[in-house]
Design a protein around this motif. Structure first.
Motif, PDB file in Angstrom:
ATOM      1  N   LYS A   1       0.814  -1.215   0.000  1.00  0.00           N
ATOM      2  CA  LYS A   1       0.000   0.000   0.000  1.00  0.00           C
ATOM      3  C   LYS A   1       0.853   1.273   0.000  1.00  0.00           C
ATOM      4  O   LYS A   1       0.329   2.369   0.174  1.00  0.00           O
ATOM      5  CB  LYS A   1      -0.932   0.003   1.214  1.00  0.00           C
ATOM      6  CG  LYS A   1      -1.979  -1.108   1.208  1.00  0.00           C
ATOM      7  CD  LYS A   1      -2.884  -1.009   2.417  1.00  0.00           C
ATOM      8  CE  LYS A   1      -3.995  -2.053   2.363  1.00  0.00           C
ATOM      9  NZ  LYS A   1      -3.503  -3.425   2.417  1.00  0.00           N
ATOM     10  N   HIS A   2       2.162   1.106  -0.186  1.00  0.00           N
ATOM     11  CA  HIS A   2       3.057   2.262  -0.095  1.00  0.00           C
ATOM     12  C   HIS A   2       3.850   2.457  -1.382  1.00  0.00           C
ATOM     13  O   HIS A   2       4.233   1.498  -2.059  1.00  0.00           O
ATOM     14  CB  HIS A   2       4.032   2.089   1.074  1.00  0.00           C
ATOM     15  CG  HIS A   2       3.397   2.317   2.412  1.00  0.00           C
ATOM     16  ND1 HIS A   2       3.334   3.555   3.004  1.00  0.00           N
ATOM     17  CD2 HIS A   2       2.790   1.454   3.265  1.00  0.00           C
ATOM     18  CE1 HIS A   2       2.713   3.448   4.171  1.00  0.00           C
ATOM     19  NE2 HIS A   2       2.383   2.187   4.356  1.00  0.00           N
ATOM     20  N   GLU A   3       4.110   3.703  -1.674  1.00  0.00           N
ATOM     21  CA  GLU A   3       4.941   4.078  -2.824  1.00  0.00           C
ATOM     22  C   GLU A   3       6.406   3.949  -2.433  1.00  0.00           C
ATOM     23  O   GLU A   3       6.806   4.307  -1.321  1.00  0.00           O
ATOM     24  CB  GLU A   3       4.624   5.518  -3.228  1.00  0.00           C
ATOM     25  CG  GLU A   3       5.396   6.018  -4.439  1.00  0.00           C
ATOM     26  CD  GLU A   3       5.065   7.467  -4.770  1.00  0.00           C
ATOM     27  OE1 GLU A   3       5.718   8.027  -5.657  1.00  0.00           O
ATOM     28  OE2 GLU A   3       4.158   8.035  -4.109  1.00  0.00           O
ATOM     29  N   LEU A   4       7.218   3.446  -3.353  1.00  0.00           N
ATOM     30  CA  LEU A   4       8.655   3.320  -3.116  1.00  0.00           C
ATOM     31  C   LEU A   4       9.373   4.605  -3.495  1.00  0.00           C
ATOM     32  O   LEU A   4       8.856   5.431  -4.254  1.00  0.00           O
ATOM     33  CB  LEU A   4       9.229   2.161  -3.937  1.00  0.00           C
ATOM     34  CG  LEU A   4       8.700   0.758  -3.640  1.00  0.00           C
ATOM     35  CD1 LEU A   4       9.327  -0.241  -4.608  1.00  0.00           C
ATOM     36  CD2 LEU A   4       8.975   0.349  -2.194  1.00  0.00           C
ATOM     37  N   ASP A   5      10.581   4.782  -2.975  1.00  0.00           N
ATOM     38  CA  ASP A   5      11.436   5.880  -3.407  1.00  0.00           C
ATOM     39  C   ASP A   5      11.636   5.783  -4.923  1.00  0.00           C
ATOM     40  O   ASP A   5      11.730   4.674  -5.464  1.00  0.00           O
ATOM     41  CB  ASP A   5      12.782   5.790  -2.684  1.00  0.00           C
ATOM     42  CG  ASP A   5      13.721   6.927  -3.054  1.00  0.00           C
ATOM     43  OD1 ASP A   5      13.679   7.965  -2.387  1.00  0.00           O
ATOM     44  OD2 ASP A   5      14.496   6.767  -4.027  1.00  0.00           O
ATOM     45  N   PRO A   6      11.695   6.907  -5.636  1.00  0.00           N
ATOM     46  CA  PRO A   6      11.835   6.857  -7.103  1.00  0.00           C
ATOM     47  C   PRO A   6      12.975   5.961  -7.592  1.00  0.00           C
ATOM     48  O   PRO A   6      12.827   5.293  -8.624  1.00  0.00           O
ATOM     49  CB  PRO A   6      12.064   8.323  -7.478  1.00  0.00           C
ATOM     50  CG  PRO A   6      11.344   9.090  -6.420  1.00  0.00           C
ATOM     51  CD  PRO A   6      11.530   8.298  -5.160  1.00  0.00           C
ATOM     52  N   ALA A   7      14.095   5.947  -6.875  1.00  0.00           N
ATOM     53  CA  ALA A   7      15.219   5.114  -7.309  1.00  0.00           C
ATOM     54  C   ALA A   7      14.919   3.626  -7.180  1.00  0.00           C
ATOM     55  O   ALA A   7      15.593   2.792  -7.793  1.00  0.00           O
ATOM     56  CB  ALA A   7      16.475   5.455  -6.501  1.00  0.00           C
ATOM     57  N   MET A   8      13.892   3.286  -6.399  1.00  0.00           N
ATOM     58  CA  MET A   8      13.549   1.887  -6.193  1.00  0.00           C
ATOM     59  C   MET A   8      12.430   1.410  -7.113  1.00  0.00           C
ATOM     60  O   MET A   8      11.970   0.273  -7.005  1.00  0.00           O
ATOM     61  CB  MET A   8      13.149   1.658  -4.730  1.00  0.00           C
ATOM     62  CG  MET A   8      14.251   1.972  -3.731  1.00  0.00           C
ATOM     63  SD  MET A   8      13.860   1.417  -2.056  1.00  0.00           S
ATOM     64  CE  MET A   8      14.078  -0.357  -2.235  1.00  0.00           C
ATOM     65  N   LYS A   9      11.996   2.242  -8.033  1.00  0.00           N
ATOM     66  CA  LYS A   9      10.877   1.904  -8.915  1.00  0.00           C
ATOM     67  C   LYS A   9      11.077   0.601  -9.699  1.00  0.00           C
ATOM     68  O   LYS A   9      10.105  -0.117  -9.966  1.00  0.00           O
ATOM     69  CB  LYS A   9      10.599   3.052  -9.884  1.00  0.00           C
ATOM     70  CG  LYS A   9       9.956   4.274  -9.217  1.00  0.00           C
ATOM     71  CD  LYS A   9       8.612   3.949  -8.602  1.00  0.00           C
ATOM     72  CE  LYS A   9       7.956   5.186  -8.007  1.00  0.00           C
ATOM     73  NZ  LYS A   9       6.673   4.865  -7.328  1.00  0.00           N
ATOM     74  N   PRO A  10      12.309   0.244 -10.097  1.00  0.00           N
ATOM     75  CA  PRO A  10      12.465  -1.038 -10.801  1.00  0.00           C
ATOM     76  C   PRO A  10      12.001  -2.242  -9.988  1.00  0.00           C
ATOM     77  O   PRO A  10      11.698  -3.293 -10.564  1.00  0.00           O
ATOM     78  CB  PRO A  10      13.973  -1.099 -11.073  1.00  0.00           C
ATOM     79  CG  PRO A  10      14.406   0.327 -11.122  1.00  0.00           C
ATOM     80  CD  PRO A  10      13.577   1.012 -10.084  1.00  0.00           C
ATOM     81  N   LEU A  11      11.910  -2.084  -8.664  1.00  0.00           N
ATOM     82  CA  LEU A  11      11.502  -3.192  -7.808  1.00  0.00           C
ATOM     83  C   LEU A  11       9.999  -3.203  -7.548  1.00  0.00           C
ATOM     84  O   LEU A  11       9.491  -4.095  -6.857  1.00  0.00           O
ATOM     85  CB  LEU A  11      12.259  -3.127  -6.474  1.00  0.00           C
ATOM     86  CG  LEU A  11      13.783  -3.193  -6.580  1.00  0.00           C
ATOM     87  CD1 LEU A  11      14.413  -3.073  -5.200  1.00  0.00           C
ATOM     88  CD2 LEU A  11      14.237  -4.487  -7.257  1.00  0.00           C
ATOM     89  N   GLU A  12       9.281  -2.226  -8.080  1.00  0.00           N
ATOM     90  CA  GLU A  12       7.839  -2.119  -7.858  1.00  0.00           C
ATOM     91  C   GLU A  12       7.089  -3.404  -8.221  1.00  0.00           C
ATOM     92  O   GLU A  12       6.249  -3.881  -7.438  1.00  0.00           O
ATOM     93  CB  GLU A  12       7.278  -0.936  -8.654  1.00  0.00           C
ATOM     94  CG  GLU A  12       5.812  -0.653  -8.409  1.00  0.00           C
ATOM     95  CD  GLU A  12       5.549   0.084  -7.101  1.00  0.00           C
ATOM     96  OE1 GLU A  12       4.506  -0.180  -6.491  1.00  0.00           O
ATOM     97  OE2 GLU A  12       6.393   0.911  -6.715  1.00  0.00           O
ATOM     98  N   PRO A  13       7.370  -4.025  -9.391  1.00  0.00           N
ATOM     99  CA  PRO A  13       6.641  -5.256  -9.736  1.00  0.00           C
ATOM    100  C   PRO A  13       6.999  -6.440  -8.833  1.00  0.00           C
ATOM    101  O   PRO A  13       6.332  -7.474  -8.888  1.00  0.00           O
ATOM    102  CB  PRO A  13       7.082  -5.533 -11.186  1.00  0.00           C
ATOM    103  CG  PRO A  13       7.614  -4.227 -11.688  1.00  0.00           C
ATOM    104  CD  PRO A  13       8.226  -3.566 -10.498  1.00  0.00           C
TER     105      PRO A  13
END
Length: 464
Positions: free
Chosen positions: A78-90
């Protein structure tokens, strides 16, 4: 192309390699008949990055106003990641971010060398004192053996090393007291060591392998002769070298027995295996780690991803190395912090690529990533000049259902606060979860000892 358990079993040709393959075939047979996931091998990847991991670099944006002195255990979905961590979103359901563990029993500054995986004080920008004990990665490699027990690769050696080819010594991993583990910096050499017996189909390959074995026999014999001529206190210095030679012989036999699996997973040898660009070399090393894990050559890999002397020119950062950026020096019109964010995002893209390759391989009741633990950590700790009040880590993988980590953001109370935990507690938890019931791993923090803190033992909240 994916290979199911049954198709692998069906295609296995039993012959001289049967004695070596017997345990593997037995395991595959159990899996094919629905054996529980506990019978599936557990795998571990440790990625060491220079210049520290600042707590704010991996913090959830929504938690920036939260106190750092309290315990948090929050679902990531339910939380947004730091922009640099976006590759790990999926991969959020496989991701865990761990904050608040201290490591003041180790050395701060530019690098703590062995401290990150060994929990002892090992300062030295130009090297480190001899190892005090086996580091956690090496212990896990002994607990989960394979043809190559421990695959160690990396771009460079120690903190400021500029050597990018051949054998290097980053002072990260140790097999035991006085036994530092060398790393291989050349992806093409790693490729040859892992897949040379199957990638080369020329009629001289078997002859070359036989010659290599003969040479190793002679070398081992010579080492034994030298040992006989040395005083007793000097003999031990050659023990590890002799172990390594005998290990090479044993490795060749085991790799030859895995030929069929290797042929399915050998990467295509491209220009990136001989490239000089940082980003291409990193890709090559991680390709090899993935292939080695998937083919069964190894269950444990440690990767030194960069050093303070590394340039990320392929990311458009051409004016400053990691060291300069760590001191917040601007490069190519970007601040040091902006450059760090660009580099960190690249690292997480590489890690996501590795994780997705493992996730694509069916295994047990799920996939290989379900049974893998990937730890991204810096020997410098919490910043370029680490103070070690906190030692942030990013973890990927299902951890074989042994740890309550996937999909969680965990923050332990700050240094000196009630229920504060150290990296000694952390690694004790990892070892306990995967088969070593050690009471406590690593040195204790003298400062916490004076305060009466109970530092020993695992962290119950992390173990399933």
């Amino acid at each position: 192309m994916f290979y199911t358990r049954r198709s692998i079993l069906k295609g296995v040709s039993l012959g001289a390699g049967l004695p070596v393959l017997a345990p593997i075939l037995s395991q595959l047979e159990r899996e094919a008949h629905g054996a529980p996931i506990e019978t599936v091998p557990k795998r571990f990847v440790f990625v060491a990055v220079s210049s520290g991991i600042m707590p704010e670099e991996v913090e959830l944006p929504a938690l920036k106003s939260e106190s750092k002195d309290k315990y948090l255990n929050i679902a990531l979905d339910k939380h947004e990641l730091d922009p640099a961590m976006k590759p790990l979103e999926p991969l959020k359901n496989y991701l865990s971010i761990v904050q608040g563990l201290s490591g003041k029993m180790c050395a701060g500054g530019h690098t703590g060398n062995y401290g990150a995986l060994g929990v002892w004080r090992a300062p030295g920008e130009k090297g480190a004192p001899p190892p005090k004990r086996a580091t956690v990665d090496s212990m896990l490699a002994q607990m989960h053996p394979a043809a190559i027990n421990h695959l160690t690769t990396g771009l460079t050696g120690g903190w400021g090393a500029r050597i990018t080819e051949g054998v290097v010594y980053p002072y990260i991993s140790a097999a035991g007291p006085q036994k530092t583990i060398p790393f291989q910096a050349s992806p093409d050499i790693v490729f040859e060591q892992l897949f040379g017996t199957v990638a080369s189909n020329d009629r001289y390959s078997a002859q070359k392998l036989a010659s290599k074995r003969s040479l190793l026999d002679f070398m081992a014999s010579d080492v034994k002769k030298i040992q006989q001529a040395l005083p007793a206190q000097e003999k031990a210095k050659l023990d590890y070298y002799l172990d390594a030679l005998e290990g090479l012989q044993d490795k060749d036999v085991k790799i030859a027995a895995l030929r069929e699996s290797l042929e399915k997973h050998v990467p295509e040898f491209t220009d990136k295996y001989t490239a000089t660009e940082t980003e291409l070399r990193q890709d090559a090393h991680f390709d090899l780690i993935a292939a080695a894990l998937i083919s069964g050559i190894t269950n444990v890999a440690t990767m030194k991803i960069d050093s303070s002397a590394t340039f990320y020119r392929g990311l458009g950062i051409t004016e400053k190395s990691v060291h300069g950026i760590g001191h917040n020096e601007a490069s190519n019109g970007k601040t040091g912090m902006e450059c760090r964010s660009i580099i960190r995002r690249h690292h997480f893209e590489v890690l996501a690529n590795l994780a997705n390759k493992l996730k694509a391989v069916p295994e047990g009741d799920g996939n290989m990533l379900d049974n893998t633990l990937i730890v991204y950590i810096s020997p410098a700790g919490d910043r370029h000049h680490g103070k070690l009040d906190s030692w942030p880590m990013v973890v990927l993988g299902g951890c074989g259902n042994k740890l309550k980590l996937p999909g969680r953001y965990i923050q332990f109370p700050g240094y000196g606060q009630q229920n504060h935990k150290t990296i000694g507690n952390w690694w004790t938890s990892i070892l306990n979860a995967f088969g070593n019931p050690i009471k406590h791993y690593g040195d204790l923090d003298p400062g916490l000892m004076k305060g009466g803190f109970d530092q020993e033992g695992p962290i119950p909240e992390t173990i399933s």
